[in-house]
Design a protein around this motif. Sequence first.
Motif, PDB file in Angstrom:
ATOM      1  N   HIS A   8       0.869  -1.177   0.000  1.00 40.05           N
ATOM      2  CA  HIS A   8       0.000   0.000   0.000  1.00 40.05           C
ATOM      3  C   HIS A   8       0.902   1.222   0.000  1.00 40.05           C
ATOM      4  O   HIS A   8       1.786   1.346   0.845  1.00 40.05           O
ATOM      5  N   MET A   9       0.703   2.091  -0.976  1.00 40.04           N
ATOM      6  CA  MET A   9       1.515   3.290  -1.072  1.00 40.04           C
ATOM      7  C   MET A   9       0.617   4.498  -1.292  1.00 40.04           C
ATOM      8  O   MET A   9      -0.401   4.413  -1.967  1.00 40.04           O
ATOM      9  N   VAL A  10       1.034   5.602  -0.706  1.00 41.61           N
ATOM     10  CA  VAL A  10       0.334   6.859  -0.939  1.00 41.61           C
ATOM     11  C   VAL A  10       1.394   7.951  -1.069  1.00 41.61           C
ATOM     12  O   VAL A  10       2.346   7.991  -0.305  1.00 41.61           O
ATOM     13  N   VAL A  11       1.250   8.761  -2.098  1.00 43.10           N
ATOM     14  CA  VAL A  11       2.114   9.925  -2.291  1.00 43.10           C
ATOM     15  C   VAL A  11       1.255  11.162  -2.077  1.00 43.10           C
ATOM     16  O   VAL A  11       0.063  11.162  -2.398  1.00 43.10           O
ATOM     17  N   PHE A  12       1.868  12.220  -1.529  1.00 40.74           N
ATOM     18  CA  PHE A  12       1.043  13.354  -1.120  1.00 40.74           C
ATOM     19  C   PHE A  12       1.816  14.660  -1.008  1.00 40.74           C
ATOM     20  O   PHE A  12       3.040  14.670  -0.965  1.00 40.74           O
ATOM     21  N   LYS A  13       1.054  15.744  -0.963  1.00 42.68           N
ATOM     22  CA  LYS A  13       1.537  17.085  -0.659  1.00 42.68           C
ATOM     23  C   LYS A  13       0.807  17.558   0.590  1.00 42.68           C
ATOM     24  O   LYS A  13      -0.342  17.187   0.812  1.00 42.68           O
ATOM     25  N   LEU A  14       1.465  18.391   1.361  1.00 45.46           N
ATOM     26  CA  LEU A  14       0.877  18.940   2.581  1.00 45.46           C
ATOM     27  C   LEU A  14       0.512  20.401   2.399  1.00 45.46           C
ATOM     28  O   LEU A  14       1.193  21.129   1.664  1.00 45.46           O
ATOM     29  N   HIS A  15      -0.530  20.827   3.093  1.00 44.23           N
ATOM     30  CA  HIS A  15      -0.863  22.253   3.120  1.00 44.23           C
ATOM     31  C   HIS A  15       0.316  23.058   3.651  1.00 44.23           C
ATOM     32  O   HIS A  15       0.541  24.187   3.226  1.00 44.23           O
ATOM     33  N   ALA A  16       1.085  22.472   4.558  1.00 41.42           N
ATOM     34  CA  ALA A  16       2.227  23.152   5.173  1.00 41.42           C
ATOM     35  C   ALA A  16       3.407  23.294   4.221  1.00 41.42           C
ATOM     36  O   ALA A  16       4.370  23.996   4.531  1.00 41.42           O
ATOM     37  N   GLY A  17       3.369  22.623   3.071  1.00 40.38           N
ATOM     38  CA  GLY A  17       4.503  22.631   2.158  1.00 40.38           C
ATOM     39  C   GLY A  17       5.476  21.519   2.510  1.00 40.38           C
ATOM     40  O   GLY A  17       5.155  20.605   3.266  1.00 40.38           O
ATOM     41  N   ALA A  18       6.681  21.628   1.973  1.00 44.12           N
ATOM     42  CA  ALA A  18       7.681  20.576   2.170  1.00 44.12           C
ATOM     43  C   ALA A  18       8.909  21.119   2.878  1.00 44.12           C
ATOM     44  O   ALA A  18       9.199  22.315   2.817  1.00 44.12           O
ATOM     45  N   ASN A  19       9.615  20.207   3.527  1.00 42.58           N
ATOM     46  CA  ASN A  19      10.911  20.508   4.125  1.00 42.58           C
ATOM     47  C   ASN A  19      10.856  21.667   5.130  1.00 42.58           C
ATOM     48  O   ASN A  19      11.654  22.597   5.078  1.00 42.58           O
ATOM     49  N   ASN A  20       9.894  21.577   6.020  1.00 40.89           N
ATOM     50  CA  ASN A  20       9.790  22.564   7.097  1.00 40.89           C
ATOM     51  C   ASN A  20       9.371  21.840   8.375  1.00 40.89           C
ATOM     52  O   ASN A  20       9.077  20.643   8.350  1.00 40.89           O
ATOM     53  N   ALA A  21       9.364  22.560   9.475  1.00 41.11           N
ATOM     54  CA  ALA A  21       9.080  21.948  10.775  1.00 41.11           C
ATOM     55  C   ALA A  21       7.687  21.317  10.824  1.00 41.11           C
ATOM     56  O   ALA A  21       7.515  20.237  11.401  1.00 41.11           O
ATOM     57  N   ASN A  22       6.691  21.951  10.228  1.00 44.67           N
ATOM     58  CA  ASN A  22       5.332  21.398  10.242  1.00 44.67           C
ATOM     59  C   ASN A  22       5.264  20.091   9.454  1.00 44.67           C
ATOM     60  O   ASN A  22       4.612  19.131   9.880  1.00 44.67           O
ATOM     61  N   ALA A  23       5.927  20.049   8.323  1.00 43.50           N
ATOM     62  CA  ALA A  23       5.949  18.822   7.523  1.00 43.50           C
ATOM     63  C   ALA A  23       6.673  17.720   8.283  1.00 43.50           C
ATOM     64  O   ALA A  23       6.200  16.574   8.325  1.00 43.50           O
ATOM     65  N   GLU A  24       7.792  18.028   8.885  1.00 39.86           N
ATOM     66  CA  GLU A  24       8.550  17.029   9.644  1.00 39.86           C
ATOM     67  C   GLU A  24       7.718  16.470  10.794  1.00 39.86           C
ATOM     68  O   GLU A  24       7.738  15.272  11.061  1.00 39.86           O
ATOM     69  N   GLN A  25       6.985  17.337  11.469  1.00 43.15           N
ATOM     70  CA  GLN A  25       6.126  16.900  12.574  1.00 43.15           C
ATOM     71  C   GLN A  25       5.022  15.976  12.064  1.00 43.15           C
ATOM     72  O   GLN A  25       4.725  14.957  12.682  1.00 43.15           O
ATOM     73  N   PHE A  26       4.418  16.321  10.931  1.00 39.44           N
ATOM     74  CA  PHE A  26       3.381  15.478  10.344  1.00 39.44           C
ATOM     75  C   PHE A  26       3.936  14.090  10.027  1.00 39.44           C
ATOM     76  O   PHE A  26       3.310  13.072  10.335  1.00 39.44           O
ATOM     77  N   LEU A  27       5.097  14.039   9.409  1.00 40.64           N
ATOM     78  CA  LEU A  27       5.702  12.752   9.034  1.00 40.64           C
ATOM     79  C   LEU A  27       6.022  11.917  10.270  1.00 40.64           C
ATOM     80  O   LEU A  27       5.754  10.710  10.298  1.00 40.64           O
ATOM     81  N   LYS A  28       6.566  12.550  11.275  1.00 38.35           N
ATOM     82  CA  LYS A  28       6.938  11.841  12.513  1.00 38.35           C
ATOM     83  C   LYS A  28       5.700  11.274  13.214  1.00 38.35           C
ATOM     84  O   LYS A  28       5.660  10.097  13.583  1.00 38.35           O
ATOM     85  N   ILE A  29       4.691  12.113  13.403  1.00 36.91           N
ATOM     86  CA  ILE A  29       3.476  11.672  14.090  1.00 36.91           C
ATOM     87  C   ILE A  29       2.759  10.591  13.274  1.00 36.91           C
ATOM     88  O   ILE A  29       2.264   9.609  13.833  1.00 36.91           O
ATOM     89  N   SER A  30       2.717  10.753  11.972  1.00 38.98           N
ATOM     90  CA  SER A  30       2.073   9.760  11.112  1.00 38.98           C
ATOM     91  C   SER A  30       2.733   8.400  11.275  1.00 38.98           C
ATOM     92  O   SER A  30       2.055   7.381  11.436  1.00 38.98           O
ATOM     93  N   ALA A  31       4.056   8.369  11.224  1.00 39.67           N
ATOM     94  CA  ALA A  31       4.777   7.102  11.384  1.00 39.67           C
ATOM     95  C   ALA A  31       4.503   6.496  12.751  1.00 39.67           C
ATOM     96  O   ALA A  31       4.254   5.287  12.863  1.00 39.67           O
ATOM     97  N   GLU A  32       4.515   7.307  13.788  1.00 33.33           N
ATOM     98  CA  GLU A  32       4.260   6.804  15.137  1.00 33.33           C
ATOM     99  C   GLU A  32       2.868   6.201  15.254  1.00 33.33           C
ATOM    100  O   GLU A  32       2.684   5.134  15.838  1.00 33.33           O
ATOM    101  N   GLU A  33       1.867   6.877  14.709  1.00 34.76           N
ATOM    102  CA  GLU A  33       0.490   6.404  14.826  1.00 34.76           C
ATOM    103  C   GLU A  33       0.216   5.183  13.944  1.00 34.76           C
ATOM    104  O   GLU A  33      -0.348   4.189  14.407  1.00 34.76           O
ATOM    105  N   LEU A  34       0.602   5.261  12.679  1.00 37.03           N
ATOM    106  CA  LEU A  34       0.241   4.197  11.741  1.00 37.03           C
ATOM    107  C   LEU A  34       0.968   2.890  12.019  1.00 37.03           C
ATOM    108  O   LEU A  34       0.419   1.813  11.770  1.00 37.03           O
ATOM    109  N   THR A  35       2.166   2.957  12.546  1.00 32.92           N
ATOM    110  CA  THR A  35       2.904   1.712  12.817  1.00 32.92           C
ATOM    111  C   THR A  35       2.400   0.985  14.057  1.00 32.92           C
ATOM    112  O   THR A  35       2.804  -0.146  14.298  1.00 32.92           O
ATOM    113  N   THR A  36       1.503   1.596  14.816  1.00 30.37           N
ATOM    114  CA  THR A  36       0.911   0.895  15.960  1.00 30.37           C
ATOM    115  C   THR A  36      -0.225  -0.038  15.539  1.00 30.37           C
ATOM    116  O   THR A  36      -0.671  -0.863  16.334  1.00 30.37           O
ATOM    117  N   ILE A  37      -0.682   0.099  14.307  1.00 33.08           N
ATOM    118  CA  ILE A  37      -1.820  -0.691  13.831  1.00 33.08           C
ATOM    119  C   ILE A  37      -1.348  -2.099  13.479  1.00 33.08           C
ATOM    120  O   ILE A  37      -0.404  -2.264  12.707  1.00 33.08           O
TER     121      ILE A  37
END
Length: 102
Positions: A8-37
């Motif tokens: 399963h793959m998903v590619v995406f863009k964020l409202h926050a843009g790329a390569n900034n603190a908000n994007a990094e936080q989204f990626l980190k939290i997403s990995a933490e949450e989704l890998t618990t499933i």
Amino acid sequence: MNTSNIKHMVVFKLHAGANNANAEQFLKISAEELTTIPGVEQFEVLRQVSAKADYDYGFSMVFASQAAYEAYNNHPVHTQYVAERWMKEVSSFQEIDFQIFE
């Protein structure tokens, strides 16, 4: 040949843009949450490097079977994540699911 595994793959863009603190936080939290499933295997966070692509990031994961993939999609952590984080922070995306032929 094993045809039960699903990538399963998903590619995406964020409202926050790329390569900034908000994007990094989204990626980190997403990995933490989704890998618990249960059933999520080989979870990867990907960064786009091609100027030809319209998306900045990607997630990739493997499921052992269609049933494991469906359980993931219906899992409360996933449905809550989609409603409370994904729908609010992702501006556009493309989802693809492949059977893995080994």
